[in-house]
Write a protein that holds these residues in place. Structure first.
Motif, PDB file in Angstrom:
ATOM      1  N   UNK A 155      46.164  25.373  43.160  1.00 29.02           N
ATOM      2  CA  UNK A 155      45.789  26.757  42.866  1.00 29.02           C
ATOM      3  C   UNK A 155      44.843  26.769  41.667  1.00 29.02           C
ATOM      4  N   UNK A 156      43.645  27.290  41.878  1.00 28.92           N
ATOM      5  CA  UNK A 156      42.652  27.409  40.798  1.00 28.92           C
ATOM      6  C   UNK A 156      42.373  28.890  40.584  1.00 28.92           C
ATOM      7  N   UNK A 157      42.608  29.422  39.384  1.00 28.32           N
ATOM      8  CA  UNK A 157      42.381  30.861  39.170  1.00 28.32           C
ATOM      9  C   UNK A 157      40.911  31.219  39.264  1.00 28.32           C
ATOM     10  N   UNK A 158      40.613  32.432  39.718  1.00 30.12           N
ATOM     11  CA  UNK A 158      39.242  32.897  39.818  1.00 30.12           C
ATOM     12  C   UNK A 158      38.678  33.286  38.460  1.00 30.12           C
ATOM     13  N   UNK A 159      37.378  33.506  38.437  1.00 30.87           N
ATOM     14  CA  UNK A 159      36.703  33.876  37.193  1.00 30.87           C
ATOM     15  C   UNK A 159      36.402  35.370  37.134  1.00 30.87           C
ATOM     16  N   UNK A 160      36.851  36.104  38.131  1.00 34.71           N
ATOM     17  CA  UNK A 160      36.625  37.542  38.164  1.00 34.71           C
ATOM     18  C   UNK A 160      37.304  38.213  36.964  1.00 34.71           C
ATOM     19  N   UNK A 161      36.702  39.268  36.453  1.00 32.00           N
ATOM     20  CA  UNK A 161      37.253  39.934  35.268  1.00 32.00           C
ATOM     21  C   UNK A 161      38.633  40.540  35.525  1.00 32.00           C
ATOM     22  N   UNK A 162      38.984  40.745  36.798  1.00 33.86           N
ATOM     23  CA  UNK A 162      40.292  41.303  37.121  1.00 33.86           C
ATOM     24  C   UNK A 162      41.413  40.289  37.104  1.00 33.86           C
ATOM     25  N   UNK A 163      41.096  38.995  36.994  1.00 32.67           N
ATOM     26  CA  UNK A 163      42.129  37.950  36.961  1.00 32.67           C
ATOM     27  C   UNK A 163      42.835  37.999  35.605  1.00 32.67           C
ATOM     28  N   UNK A 164      44.147  37.955  35.614  1.00 27.93           N
ATOM     29  CA  UNK A 164      44.932  38.143  34.385  1.00 27.93           C
ATOM     30  C   UNK A 164      44.712  37.022  33.378  1.00 27.93           C
ATOM     31  N   UNK A 165      44.943  37.344  32.101  1.00 26.17           N
ATOM     32  CA  UNK A 165      44.815  36.357  31.029  1.00 26.17           C
ATOM     33  C   UNK A 165      45.793  35.204  31.232  1.00 26.17           C
ATOM     34  N   UNK A 166      46.981  35.502  31.730  1.00 28.88           N
ATOM     35  CA  UNK A 166      47.978  34.446  31.928  1.00 28.88           C
ATOM     36  C   UNK A 166      47.486  33.424  32.946  1.00 28.88           C
ATOM     37  N   UNK A 167      46.937  33.898  34.069  1.00 27.02           N
ATOM     38  CA  UNK A 167      46.443  32.971  35.094  1.00 27.02           C
ATOM     39  C   UNK A 167      45.309  32.115  34.546  1.00 27.02           C
ATOM     40  N   UNK A 168      44.396  32.738  33.796  1.00 24.71           N
ATOM     41  CA  UNK A 168      43.276  31.986  33.243  1.00 24.71           C
ATOM     42  C   UNK A 168      43.744  30.961  32.218  1.00 24.71           C
ATOM     43  N   UNK A 169      44.701  31.337  31.375  1.00 25.85           N
ATOM     44  CA  UNK A 169      45.205  30.419  30.366  1.00 25.85           C
ATOM     45  C   UNK A 169      46.014  29.285  30.983  1.00 25.85           C
ATOM     46  N   UNK A 170      46.742  29.577  32.048  1.00 25.28           N
ATOM     47  CA  UNK A 170      47.541  28.547  32.714  1.00 25.28           C
ATOM     48  C   UNK A 170      46.643  27.524  33.394  1.00 25.28           C
TER      49      UNK A 170
END
Length: 308
Positions: free
Chosen positions: A20-35
């Protein structure tokens, strides 16, 4: 290989691991991006589902209870926006999502992965070192020590003692609770199993959370610590917590690694011709006994024949 790419992120399944790779869209949560990227081994999965909707659908992984330190500390309290195991799927990609679901389910069936709870973490948790600032403190964890540093929002009775440092060996448990309504949330490090009556705003081993955007990130700090504490089920059984298997190992591979003679030959490949034929016969017997439905048997049979 099965893959689906959406604004929320990208999910890929290679037969052993859901990546699972988080997206770069501005709607993606900070937690997903940090994880960041998460590799979920097949043996950690309890199931997968896709719920179609009018405009979009939801692809969801269900992990075995106790497999992931993040879910261990957060339970079902993260919320959909921060849940790394939930992917929003556009309507025109529903077919791709259903294909990925079929591939994962076939692999779970073929590898005979049990969906029940586990007594060791099968995912490593957030990467270290980790630092998060939210609520009334900043917390840093490097694998050995937890450091809490207070900010201007901290109650004087708590901040007057200066920054607080805890060795991992001093921590008995970790609690995380998000804010709800008018109630603040918190991240608390317990040095004993005894209940704590001190409110988080006054507790020098706790972070008081107000419900702001960065608050869920404190769950990552808690998960990083929990991943390095004895597993609660292993502790309850009076066992020593076993190290987590390397990402991508299935349950069958872990069992083989634990029992194989170090000086002996390596275990046979999962795609060994005779092994697949034996598995095909076993599935036929399960179908005849009424344990597998005709649809389940046909799906599993097609997957085996592909490997042959």
């Amino acid at each position: 290989m099965a893959e689906i790419i959406q604004k929320d992120g990208t999910w890929t399944f290679d037969g052993d691991t859901v990546r699972i790779v988080p997206g770069k869209d501005k709607g993606v949560s900070l937690l997903r991006k940090a994880l960041g990227e998460v590799a979920v081994p097949l043996g950690a999965l309890a199931g997968i589902s896709f719920e179609a909707g009018r405009r979009s659908g939801r692809l969801r992984l269900r992990l075995r209870d106790g497999a992931d330190p993040l879910l261990q500390i957060s339970g079902s309290r993260l919320g959909d926006s921060s849940d790394p195991y939930l992917l929003t799927v556009d309507k025109d990609r529903a077919g791709v999502a259903e294909y990925l679901v079929d591939e994962v389910r076939n692999a779970l069936l073929l590898d005979q992965v049990e969906p029940g709870p586990v007594d060791r973490y099968l995912l490593p948790g957030p990467a270290l070192p980790i630092t998060v600032s939210a609520g009334d403190a900043s917390v840093t964890f490097d694998g050995d020590r937890i450091r809490l540093e207070w900010n201007w929002k901290t109650e004087e009775s708590k901040s007057s003692g200066g920054p607080r440092t805890l060795a991992l060996s001093e921590v008995a448990a970790v609690e995380w609770l998000p804010s709800a309504g008018l109630e603040n949330g918190y991240l608390r490090f317990l040095t004993s199993r005894a209940p704590v009556s001190t409110p988080p705003k006054y507790d020098p081993h706790a972070v008081d959370l107000y419900g702001f955007r960065k608050d869920p990130l404190m769950a990552l700090v808690g998960a990083a610590v929990v991943a390095r504490l004895p597993h609660p089920r292993a502790t309850a059984a009076g066992l020593t917590a076993a190290p987590a298997p390397a990402p991508g190992l299935t349950k069958a591979a872990v069992t083989a690694t634990d029992t194989a003679d170090p000086a002996g030959p390596a275990p046979a490949s999962g795609d060994d011709h005779d092994a697949l034929l034996r598995r095909l016969r076993e599935l036929g017997e399960l179908h005849q006994a009424g344990i597998l439905t005709a649809e389940e048997f046909s799906t599993a049979k097609r997957a085996i024949l592909k490997r042959l």
